[in-house]
Scaffold this motif. Structure first.
Motif, PDB file in Angstrom:
ATOM      1  N   VAL B 278      30.903  11.505  65.631  1.00  9.62           N
ATOM      2  CA  VAL B 278      30.798  11.447  67.097  1.00  9.62           C
ATOM      3  C   VAL B 278      30.472  12.850  67.642  1.00  9.62           C
ATOM      4  O   VAL B 278      29.589  13.018  68.490  1.00  9.62           O
ATOM      5  N   ALA B 279      31.154  13.842  67.106  1.00  9.82           N
ATOM      6  CA  ALA B 279      30.871  15.227  67.521  1.00  9.82           C
ATOM      7  C   ALA B 279      29.412  15.592  67.252  1.00  9.82           C
ATOM      8  O   ALA B 279      28.748  16.249  68.062  1.00  9.82           O
ATOM      9  N   MET B 280      28.893  15.127  66.108  1.00 14.91           N
ATOM     10  CA  MET B 280      27.515  15.463  65.740  1.00 14.91           C
ATOM     11  C   MET B 280      26.480  14.775  66.626  1.00 14.91           C
ATOM     12  O   MET B 280      25.406  15.328  66.856  1.00 14.91           O
ATOM     13  N   THR B 281      26.804  13.566  67.127  1.00 12.10           N
ATOM     14  CA  THR B 281      25.851  12.934  68.052  1.00 12.10           C
ATOM     15  C   THR B 281      25.754  13.786  69.325  1.00 12.10           C
ATOM     16  O   THR B 281      24.680  13.934  69.889  1.00 12.10           O
ATOM     17  N   GLU B 282      26.868  14.361  69.738  1.00 16.84           N
ATOM     18  CA  GLU B 282      26.849  15.228  70.923  1.00 16.84           C
ATOM     19  C   GLU B 282      26.024  16.493  70.663  1.00 16.84           C
ATOM     20  O   GLU B 282      25.240  16.920  71.508  1.00 16.84           O
ATOM     21  N   LEU B 283      26.198  17.075  69.465  1.00 17.94           N
ATOM     22  CA  LEU B 283      25.410  18.261  69.123  1.00 17.94           C
ATOM     23  C   LEU B 283      23.914  17.920  69.111  1.00 17.94           C
ATOM     24  O   LEU B 283      23.089  18.645  69.684  1.00 17.94           O
ATOM     25  N   ALA B 284      23.576  16.791  68.465  1.00 21.63           N
ATOM     26  CA  ALA B 284      22.167  16.370  68.396  1.00 21.63           C
ATOM     27  C   ALA B 284      21.616  16.151  69.804  1.00 21.63           C
ATOM     28  O   ALA B 284      20.475  16.513  70.105  1.00 21.63           O
ATOM     29  N   HIS B 285      22.447  15.579  70.656  1.00 17.96           N
ATOM     30  CA  HIS B 285      22.039  15.333  72.039  1.00 17.96           C
ATOM     31  C   HIS B 285      21.765  16.654  72.761  1.00 17.96           C
ATOM     32  O   HIS B 285      20.731  16.839  73.399  1.00 17.96           O
ATOM     33  N   ARG B 286      22.689  17.607  72.610  1.00 15.26           N
ATOM     34  CA  ARG B 286      22.517  18.906  73.286  1.00 15.26           C
ATOM     35  C   ARG B 286      21.291  19.641  72.778  1.00 15.26           C
ATOM     36  O   ARG B 286      20.646  20.382  73.520  1.00 15.26           O
ATOM     37  N   LEU B 287      20.980  19.471  71.486  1.00 11.43           N
ATOM     38  CA  LEU B 287      19.817  20.163  70.925  1.00 11.43           C
ATOM     39  C   LEU B 287      18.524  19.385  71.186  1.00 11.43           C
ATOM     40  O   LEU B 287      17.442  19.806  70.773  1.00 11.43           O
ATOM     41  N   GLY B 288      18.661  18.235  71.865  1.00  5.86           N
ATOM     42  CA  GLY B 288      17.463  17.489  72.261  1.00  5.86           C
ATOM     43  C   GLY B 288      16.929  16.530  71.218  1.00  5.86           C
ATOM     44  O   GLY B 288      15.787  16.077  71.291  1.00  5.86           O
ATOM     45  N   TYR B 289      17.762  16.174  70.223  1.00 10.68           N
ATOM     46  CA  TYR B 289      17.265  15.298  69.163  1.00 10.68           C
ATOM     47  C   TYR B 289      17.786  13.865  69.278  1.00 10.68           C
ATOM     48  O   TYR B 289      17.446  13.016  68.476  1.00 10.68           O
ATOM     49  N   MET B 290      18.646  13.603  70.261  1.00 14.06           N
ATOM     50  CA  MET B 290      19.249  12.274  70.353  1.00 14.06           C
ATOM     51  C   MET B 290      19.439  11.913  71.826  1.00 14.06           C
ATOM     52  O   MET B 290      19.896  12.747  72.605  1.00 14.06           O
ATOM     53  N   THR B 291      19.103  10.669  72.168  1.00 15.62           N
ATOM     54  CA  THR B 291      19.272  10.227  73.552  1.00 15.62           C
ATOM     55  C   THR B 291      20.709   9.784  73.793  1.00 15.62           C
ATOM     56  O   THR B 291      21.461   9.539  72.852  1.00 15.62           O
ATOM     57  N   GLU B 292      21.030   9.655  75.074  1.00 17.24           N
ATOM     58  CA  GLU B 292      22.345   9.149  75.478  1.00 17.24           C
ATOM     59  C   GLU B 292      22.583   7.763  74.858  1.00 17.24           C
ATOM     60  O   GLU B 292      23.677   7.464  74.381  1.00 17.24           O
ATOM     61  N   GLU B 293      21.525   6.929  74.839  1.00 15.64           N
ATOM     62  CA  GLU B 293      21.657   5.559  74.312  1.00 15.64           C
ATOM     63  C   GLU B 293      21.948   5.569  72.805  1.00 15.64           C
ATOM     64  O   GLU B 293      22.758   4.780  72.314  1.00 15.64           O
ATOM     65  N   GLU B 294      21.266   6.451  72.093  1.00 18.18           N
ATOM     66  CA  GLU B 294      21.492   6.523  70.646  1.00 18.18           C
ATOM     67  C   GLU B 294      22.922   6.983  70.346  1.00 18.18           C
ATOM     68  O   GLU B 294      23.586   6.454  69.458  1.00 18.18           O
ATOM     69  N   LYS B 295      23.381   7.983  71.109  1.00 19.50           N
ATOM     70  CA  LYS B 295      24.763   8.441  70.987  1.00 19.50           C
ATOM     71  C   LYS B 295      25.740   7.270  71.109  1.00 19.50           C
ATOM     72  O   LYS B 295      26.636   7.099  70.282  1.00 19.50           O
ATOM     73  N   THR B 296      25.521   6.487  72.170  1.00 19.68           N
ATOM     74  CA  THR B 296      26.413   5.349  72.426  1.00 19.68           C
ATOM     75  C   THR B 296      26.342   4.323  71.289  1.00 19.68           C
ATOM     76  O   THR B 296      27.369   3.757  70.890  1.00 19.68           O
ATOM     77  N   ALA B 297      25.140   4.106  70.775  1.00 20.65           N
ATOM     78  CA  ALA B 297      24.975   3.118  69.696  1.00 20.65           C
ATOM     79  C   ALA B 297      25.789   3.523  68.468  1.00 20.65           C
ATOM     80  O   ALA B 297      26.457   2.687  67.844  1.00 20.65           O
TER      81      ALA B 297
END
Lengths: 371, 371
Positions: B278-297
């Motif tokens: 979960v922490a890594m989805t947030e990091l990926a999101h902040r670095l621009g590699y993951m959308t909010e929707e992907e994080k949630t999925a």
């Protein structure tokens, strides 16, 4: 049901050099500078309490002067240190000191140090490279070729370990001078064994130059160090999986190991082996493979090396006969022996079969009649 | 000075099969009869106190009924048994029972049993063959491919061990039903990690079929067992020497391992990994590699697997940040992370570089702001 196939076929190159010479500490440093272990800058020097001051301290200093990170890990000298416990203690000390997978181990010492360190290197971080800086004749004769590394357990000698090849081996002949005479003689037993089983010329060289070797004559020492490597290499290469030929390296060891144990380790390995080899010349003689003269020549050479050739009085010979059955060559409850063919040869009983069953009565009779 | 060259170049074939199916005990016996381990007739079945009655006893009986010599060696179930001490105890018990080099080890259990047994097999008599009969999803996801075997020490996890390949692996899906739900969920974390880093189709399958897997649906279980093998195999094969690509298997593990330790092992490995992911989805999101929707999925899928997605209240978050630095990816004192690229991909920062330095401030901020 389904099956997933894992394909793991590959070429492995474990080749390495054995450098034989006089005072090789600086050669080691040069080799490291020239990339012997790639970019590794961190060295764990493993040694024992005897070799520490004689060699290992100096090597650590040289490493540090050359800009490397080096630390020494020392355990108590002696065969009784070759245990899982010592391995564990060195591992924990290395972990404590921050050593991880990016290090190289340098073993400085005799067979106990190189056996233990090679095993330890093979399981540290699932394998880090290691270098052997061998300081004894025994290590030169026995531990430099074959990749056998191991520790002892209360129930078995050398049974927990690995086949693990070093990056390089240094055989420092200058170090032999620091050995007590009894240790040098003990190492000589394996050397004489090599000559007996494989090389008549080497045998004759030893007859002529035993004193020179004990006196530390460089040329003579280099010659036998190299011969030892050649002979062991020839055997090991032809029989990597220990199918049969490797058993010839066991010449004299059935009786030898048994005496060593029954003596409660009052006898050194080479001393016990020497007595075992005398027993084997008698067996070879009885089976018609060795003349009376050849028997005497072997005995004389062992005596020249200041090795015992008689069973000490304190040995219980009945216990000794019983102990023969713990030998790893025993098959279906029968004793098996490697038999010399004159000097410099071994009997091949069938194709690829170099050990033959011998009745206990015969073995007992030889042992009972020995001096 | 002279040099002796030891040539040891050879082709090694460590290939093996992973058989995935339902109740494979009889398949194991058939394979042995068909020569899976040659002429070996002596088997040491290593297991833990939980799996003993569930599976190992039965396998020992089947072996004996088939005419083999088989003995069971049992240690206490749990991660705390994965030590040099347990290895030593099993070794001594095997020696005591007369096992020498002519045996084969069969590991029956989860990751702890297969890790310890594979290591033990690699050093017993300098290496005897071993077979893994894996009874957990985690073993299917993690321990079947890669050849990593090891034990833990007080100072390091998995640092003493070997790369050692089994003769064959059986993944018995029937055994998953016997796992407590928490264990099954924990094993699911590594499965979800595989999907996140490498396979969107697998991710979608998991979204659809999580309940089926938990209910023990054969087809669904076989599918994910096989997918796990394929993904891990693809990574491991491309990077046998752990140069770079293998680091992607570490996704979520920097934070995961740290939480596991700080929780004092109240959290299972997979539970801690789940929070780390979960922490890594947030990091990926902040670095621009993951959308909010992907994080949630990702978060939803972890929750579907009944895994925790929030940092428990009892965790000291400052201690957690400090603990990140014990990660093996840390280089020159800087934290490094593997970063997801959407779902089913990993960012390659440079050619062959799959982990990127991240400022402590960023890692701290993510951890402090997590639920």
């Amino acid at each position: 049901m389904s099956v997933f196939q894992v394909e793991l076929k590959k070429v492995v190159d474990d080749s390495y050099e054995i450098e034989i010479g006089y005072q090789l500490e600086n050669r080691l440093i040069e080799d490291l500078k020239n990339g012997l272990v790639g970019k590794i800058k961190k060295f764990a020097v493993i040694t024992d309490s005897t070799v520490k001051e004689l060699y290992a301290d100096h090597i650590v200093t040289l490493l540090q002067e050359a800009g490397y990170q080096a630390r020494e890990f020392v355990f108590t000298a002696g065969e009784t240190s070759k245990t899982r416990k010592t391995k564990e203690e060195v591992e924990d000390a290395m972990l404590e000191a921050g050593f991880r997978r990016d290090c190289c181990i340098i073993a400085v010492g005799g067979g106990v140090v190189t056996d233990l360190s090679g095993f330890l290197a093979g399981t540290y971080g699932r394998g880090v490279p290691f270098i052997n800086y061998a300081t004894t004749l025994l290590a030169a004769a026995d531990a430099s070729v074959g990749g056998k590394t191991a520790v002892d357990t209360p129930l078995a000698t050398n049974l927990i370990g690995l086949f693990n090849q070093p990056e390089k081996v240094y055989l420092d002949i200058a170090a032999w001078k620091t050995l007590p005479q009894r240790q040098l003689s003990s190492g000589m037993a394996e050397t004489i064994k090599h000559a007996c089983m494989a090389d008549k010329e080497m045998f004759e060289f030893l007859e002529k130059h035993m004193e020179d070797i004990f006196a530390g004559d460089r040329e003579a020492c280099e010659y036998i160090a190299k011969k030892n490597c050649q002979i062991k290499y020839a055997v090991v290469m032809k029989d990597e999986k220990e199918q049969g030929l490797r058993e010839i390296l066991n010449l004299g060891h059935t009786v030898g190991r048994a005496i060593e144990t029954v003596s409660d380790y009052r006898l050194l390995h080479g001393e016990a082996l020497s007595i075992g080899m005398v027993a084997m010349t008698e067996l070879a003689h009885r089976l018609g493979y060795m003349t009376e003269e050849e028997k005497t020549a072997v005995k004389n050479l062992l005596e020249k090396a200041k090795l015992p050739v008689e069973i000490p009085e304190y040995i219980d010979r009945e216990a000794l006969v019983k102990k023969l059955y713990t030998d790893k060559k025993v098959r279906d409850g029968k004793l098996r022996f490697v038999v010399e063919k004159g000097i410099g040869g071994i009997v091949e009983f069938e194709e690829g079969v170099f050990a033959t069953p011998v009745e206990e009565a015969v073995a007992r009779d030889i042992i009972m009649k020995m001096k």
